[in-house]
Design a protein around this motif. Structure first.
Motif, mmCIF file in Angstrom:
data_model
loop_
_atom_site.group_PDB
_atom_site.id
_atom_site.type_symbol
_atom_site.label_atom_id
_atom_site.label_comp_id
_atom_site.label_asym_id
_atom_site.label_seq_id
_atom_site.Cartn_x
_atom_site.Cartn_y
_atom_site.Cartn_z
ATOM 1 N N VAL A 38 0.688 -1.287 -0.126
ATOM 2 C CA VAL A 38 -0.021 0.011 0.079
ATOM 3 C C VAL A 38 0.944 1.301 0.013
ATOM 4 C CG1 VAL A 38 -2.085 -1.013 0.951
ATOM 5 C CG2 VAL A 38 -0.200 0.021 2.643
ATOM 6 N N GLY A 39 2.113 1.180 0.146
ATOM 7 C CA GLY A 39 3.119 2.354 0.048
ATOM 8 C C GLY A 39 3.766 2.607 1.532
ATOM 9 N N LYS A 40 3.773 1.879 2.462
ATOM 10 C CA LYS A 40 4.072 2.193 3.625
ATOM 11 C C LYS A 40 5.693 2.523 3.480
ATOM 12 C CE LYS A 40 3.181 -1.869 5.254
ATOM 13 N NZ LYS A 40 2.573 -2.192 3.979
ATOM 14 N N THR A 41 6.536 1.719 2.921
ATOM 15 C CA THR A 41 7.936 2.008 2.732
ATOM 16 C C THR A 41 8.193 3.310 1.985
ATOM 17 O OG1 THR A 41 8.685 -0.383 2.619
ATOM 18 C CG2 THR A 41 10.038 1.154 1.719
ATOM 19 N N THR A 42 7.363 3.298 0.916
ATOM 20 C CA THR A 42 7.529 4.575 0.286
ATOM 21 C C THR A 42 7.260 6.014 0.714
ATOM 22 O OG1 THR A 42 6.775 3.416 -1.796
ATOM 23 C CG2 THR A 42 6.653 5.886 -2.009
ATOM 24 N N ILE A 86 15.928 11.840 7.578
ATOM 25 C CA ILE A 86 17.432 11.156 7.425
ATOM 26 C C ILE A 86 17.241 9.986 6.538
ATOM 27 C CG2 ILE A 86 17.698 11.696 10.076
ATOM 28 C CD1 ILE A 86 16.877 8.760 10.584
ATOM 29 N N THR A 87 18.321 9.354 6.228
ATOM 30 C CA THR A 87 18.211 8.101 5.095
ATOM 31 C C THR A 87 17.432 7.217 6.319
ATOM 32 O OG1 THR A 87 20.391 8.622 4.369
ATOM 33 C CG2 THR A 87 19.493 6.356 3.892
ATOM 34 N N PRO A 88 16.192 6.732 5.522
ATOM 35 C CA PRO A 88 15.513 5.764 6.254
ATOM 36 C C PRO A 88 16.293 4.378 6.394
ATOM 37 C CG PRO A 88 14.838 6.013 4.144
ATOM 38 C CD PRO A 88 15.796 7.114 4.141
ATOM 39 N N LEU A 89 16.054 3.584 7.561
ATOM 40 C CA LEU A 89 16.417 2.120 7.781
ATOM 41 C C LEU A 89 15.262 1.367 7.064
ATOM 42 C CD1 LEU A 89 17.971 0.045 8.807
ATOM 43 C CD2 LEU A 89 16.847 0.360 11.104
ATOM 44 N N THR A 90 15.458 0.355 6.468
ATOM 45 C CA THR A 90 14.514 -0.476 5.589
ATOM 46 C C THR A 90 15.033 -1.682 5.770
ATOM 47 O OG1 THR A 90 15.270 -0.448 3.397
ATOM 48 C CG2 THR A 90 13.774 1.263 3.918
ATOM 49 N N THR A 91 14.196 -2.774 5.900
ATOM 50 C CA THR A 91 14.397 -4.168 6.131
ATOM 51 C C THR A 91 13.649 -4.921 4.977
ATOM 52 O OG1 THR A 91 12.558 -4.681 7.382
ATOM 53 C CG2 THR A 91 14.655 -4.130 8.465
ATOM 54 N N GLU A 92 13.906 -4.562 3.657
ATOM 55 C CA GLU A 92 13.367 -4.921 2.383
ATOM 56 C C GLU A 92 14.047 -6.016 2.138
ATOM 57 O OE1 GLU A 92 10.398 -2.345 -0.096
ATOM 58 O OE2 GLU A 92 12.532 -2.110 -0.777
ATOM 59 N N ASP A 123 -0.719 11.183 -1.846
ATOM 60 C CA ASP A 123 0.336 10.435 -2.754
ATOM 61 C C ASP A 123 1.481 10.621 -1.955
ATOM 62 O OD1 ASP A 123 1.984 9.747 -4.684
ATOM 63 O OD2 ASP A 123 1.202 11.278 -6.548
ATOM 64 N N VAL A 124 1.715 9.165 -1.623
ATOM 65 C CA VAL A 124 2.705 9.105 -0.614
ATOM 66 C C VAL A 124 4.299 9.105 -1.212
ATOM 67 C CG1 VAL A 124 1.744 7.517 0.885
ATOM 68 C CG2 VAL A 124 3.150 6.290 -0.926
ATOM 69 N N ARG A 125 4.295 9.274 -2.446
ATOM 70 C CA ARG A 125 5.647 9.575 -3.390
ATOM 71 C C ARG A 125 6.008 10.909 -3.120
ATOM 72 N NH1 ARG A 125 3.507 7.685 -9.163
ATOM 73 N NH2 ARG A 125 1.812 9.191 -7.994
ATOM 74 N N ARG A 126 4.987 11.787 -2.630
ATOM 75 C CA ARG A 126 5.376 13.243 -2.525
ATOM 76 C C ARG A 126 5.718 13.626 -1.133
ATOM 77 N NH1 ARG A 126 0.693 15.672 -3.563
ATOM 78 N NH2 ARG A 126 1.957 17.782 -3.533
ATOM 79 N N ARG A 127 6.707 14.263 -0.799
ATOM 80 C CA ARG A 127 6.892 14.453 0.748
ATOM 81 C C ARG A 127 6.041 15.445 1.172
ATOM 82 N NH1 ARG A 127 9.904 17.727 4.213
ATOM 83 N NH2 ARG A 127 11.081 16.355 5.565
ATOM 84 N N ALA A 128 5.493 16.456 0.426
ATOM 85 C CA ALA A 128 4.607 17.344 1.044
ATOM 86 C C ALA A 128 3.177 16.711 1.321
ATOM 87 C CB ALA A 128 4.249 18.440 0.093
ATOM 88 N N SER A 129 2.791 15.594 0.580
ATOM 89 C CA SER A 129 1.737 15.000 0.579
ATOM 90 C C SER A 129 1.755 13.957 1.968
ATOM 91 C CB SER A 129 1.235 14.312 -0.554
ATOM 92 O OG SER A 129 -0.062 13.450 -0.362
#
Length: 206
Positions: free
Chosen positions: A36-40, A48-54, A178-184
């Motif tokens: 659904v876009g959680k990581t995005t 900060i540079t996000p920590l991901t566990t993909e 739109d989770v791709r957009r920081r402002a959104s």
């Protein structure tokens, strides 16, 4: 030894340091079904540079994970995503994105501990997944807002219709994003903070 041959381990980058003006911090959880876009969202809004566990998806998930609408997805979160955003000079939010595949939902219990609130991301192609997600939050007493993530090929419905379909009470905020957009993504978090503030003012949040 570090990569330069020194015995000194490299420290955090300057941009990762907590702002010196920060006086309060809150833990926020980003939840939702698979893809659904959680990581995005965490990645787009984190300062900060996000920590991901993909991890790369394998054939082991075939027939187990419901990836409808995300067939082209090649990686998935298996533990959590982590990021940070300063809402004001004094308030910092720590963001934790949960894994979406149901076989990893047992990890949610630990991620919910100490959470002030949550964002439920919704994909209109798979509304049914959201019921169990919201039910888990309600069981734990975690306040949440619902954010409808805009996918190019997803059907669009008026928010009142979606609220009715999700059986969501009028008190709980619902927004499009739109989770791709920081402002959104930031606007969604601000909606959550305003909601939490309103609960505090009425004594509903303890």
């Amino acid at each position: 030894m570090d990569y330069n041959g020194s015995d000194t381990l490299p420290g955090p980058r300057a941009e990762d340091h907590l702002p010196h003006t920060a006086q309060a911090a809150a833990k926020i959880v980003i939840v939702g079904g698979f893809g659904v876009g959680k990581t995005t969202m965490v990645g787009s809004v984190s300062e900060i540079t996000p920590l991901t566990t993909e991890e790369t998806m394998t054939q082991a998930g075939i027939g187990v994970d419901d990836n409808y609408g995300s067939e082209s997805k090649t990686a998935t979160t298996v533990a959590m995503d982590f990021g940070r955003i300063s809402i004001t000079d004094q308030l910092v939010l720590y963001l934790f994105g949960t894994p979406g595949q149901q076989r990893f939902w047992f990890l949610w219990n630990g991620l919910f501990e100490g959470a002030l609130g949550a964002v439920v991301l919704v994909d209109t192609r798979r509304l049914e997944v959201s019921f169990e997600v919201m039910g888990r939050l309600e069981e734990r007493g975690v306040p949440f807002v619902v954010a409808i993530n805009s996918f190019p090929d997803a059907p669009s419905y008026p928010l009142p219709e979606l609220r009715s379909a999700l059986d969501l009470s009028e008190e709980i905020p619902m927004v499009e994003c739109d989770v791709r957009r920081r402002a959104s993504s930031r606007d969604v978090l601000l909606t959550l903070m305003r909601y939490l503030h309103s609960l505090t003012m009425t004594g509903s949040l303890r």
